[in-house]
Design a protein around this motif. Structure first.
Motif, mmCIF file in Angstrom:
data_model
loop_
_atom_site.group_PDB
_atom_site.id
_atom_site.type_symbol
_atom_site.label_atom_id
_atom_site.label_comp_id
_atom_site.label_asym_id
_atom_site.label_seq_id
_atom_site.Cartn_x
_atom_site.Cartn_y
_atom_site.Cartn_z
ATOM 1 N N CYS A 98 -22.340 8.288 -30.033
ATOM 2 C CA CYS A 98 -22.855 9.496 -30.639
ATOM 3 C C CYS A 98 -23.978 10.066 -29.726
ATOM 4 N N ILE A 99 -24.753 9.069 -29.406
ATOM 5 C CA ILE A 99 -25.878 9.407 -28.293
ATOM 6 C C ILE A 99 -25.159 10.057 -27.079
ATOM 7 N N GLY A 100 -24.289 9.293 -26.550
ATOM 8 C CA GLY A 100 -23.680 9.643 -25.141
ATOM 9 C C GLY A 100 -23.042 11.104 -25.420
ATOM 10 N N ILE A 101 -22.217 11.294 -26.541
ATOM 11 C CA ILE A 101 -21.838 12.776 -26.759
ATOM 12 C C ILE A 101 -22.850 13.718 -26.858
ATOM 13 N N SER A 102 -23.961 13.464 -27.439
ATOM 14 C CA SER A 102 -25.145 14.307 -27.508
ATOM 15 C C SER A 102 -25.746 14.460 -26.451
ATOM 16 N N LEU A 103 -25.603 13.627 -25.317
ATOM 17 C CA LEU A 103 -26.213 13.906 -24.103
ATOM 18 C C LEU A 103 -25.532 15.007 -23.037
ATOM 19 N N ILE A 104 -24.152 15.119 -23.281
ATOM 20 C CA ILE A 104 -23.429 15.843 -22.603
ATOM 21 C C ILE A 104 -23.953 17.498 -22.332
ATOM 22 N N PRO A 105 -24.148 17.996 -23.546
ATOM 23 C CA PRO A 105 -24.595 19.423 -23.557
ATOM 24 C C PRO A 105 -26.085 19.526 -23.066
ATOM 25 N N LEU A 106 -26.848 18.611 -23.230
ATOM 26 C CA LEU A 106 -28.170 18.515 -22.696
ATOM 27 C C LEU A 106 -28.141 18.445 -21.009
ATOM 28 N N ALA A 107 -27.559 17.752 -20.849
ATOM 29 C CA ALA A 107 -27.171 17.610 -19.209
ATOM 30 C C ALA A 107 -26.768 18.833 -18.683
#
Length: 210
Positions: free
Chosen positions: A9-18
């Motif tokens: 979940c953390i990894g997926i959440s980082l995608i739009p932020l990056a």
């Protein structure tokens, strides 16, 4: 296990932020959508630090890939051992992500404090360099920047976005650091408890069937 799902979940959440960090950084090179200032090197020097593109963007690729893949099976046929090693390794990856995001956070904060490089009555200069960021709430002084048009609003908005995005990335990577430590140290215990629970259910079902 819950540790790997949390990491995913953390990894997926980082995608739009990056992605948003890269976009925001790129927009800093084109005030109001104009390209001429980048060609004439009439931008704040901080945009050449690539804080959003590299720090909060490209350096997040490794944490994203690692965190998402943690939910896969373990290595060498030993799922539990592989999981624990992977979770502990993700701690180092989380530190890498925190470093990149922290770099973006610091550069963005300095960019907000320094203000944009713009054309004033006294020529091209940093009009707000000596205000220690007080210009941010003194909107009447923003008119000192004649060119690029609305460059103060442009820079403040984008640097603020980068500041917020990188701050969230730091928090998420820190959460994975804690998650990785707990999962790496106590992962087998949780697995054993889950296995015993499943075995007990199977025995009960078998007894009922008899």
């Amino acid at each position: 296990m819950c540790f790997e799902k949390c990491a995913r979940c953390i990894g997926i959440s980082l995608i739009p932020l990056a992605v948003l960090s890269v976009v925001a950084d790129i927009l800093l090179y084109f005030p109001n959508g104009e390209t001429k200032y980048a060609g004439k090197n009439q931008l704040t020097t901080l945009v050449w630090f690539f804080e959003g593109i590299v720090g909060a963007g490209l350096l997040m690729i490794l944490p994203i890939v690692v965190f998402i893949s943690l939910e896969d099976d373990g290595c060498c046929g030993n799922r539990n051992c592989g999981k624990r090693c992977a979770m502990l390794a993700s701690v180092l990856v989380a530190l890498t992500g925190m470093t990149g995001a922290g770099y973006c956070f610091v550069v963005s904060a300095v960019g907000l404090s320094q203000g944009p490089y713009c054309l004033t009555d006294q020529g091209w200069r940093y009009a707000f360099n000596n205000t220690n960021g007080r210009y941010l709430t003194n909107y009447t002084t923003w008119s000192q920047c004649i060119e690029p048009y609305h460059v103060v609003t442009w820079n403040v908005t984008l640097f603020s976005i980068l500041l917020g995005l990188s701050g969230i990335e730091i928090i998420l990577c820190f959460l994975q650091l804690i998650n990785g430590l707990i999962g790496g140290i106590f992962g087998n215990c949780c697995c054993d408890q889950e296995s015993r629970g499943c075995n007990e259910i199977e025995v009960n079902v078998y007894q009922v069937g008899e």
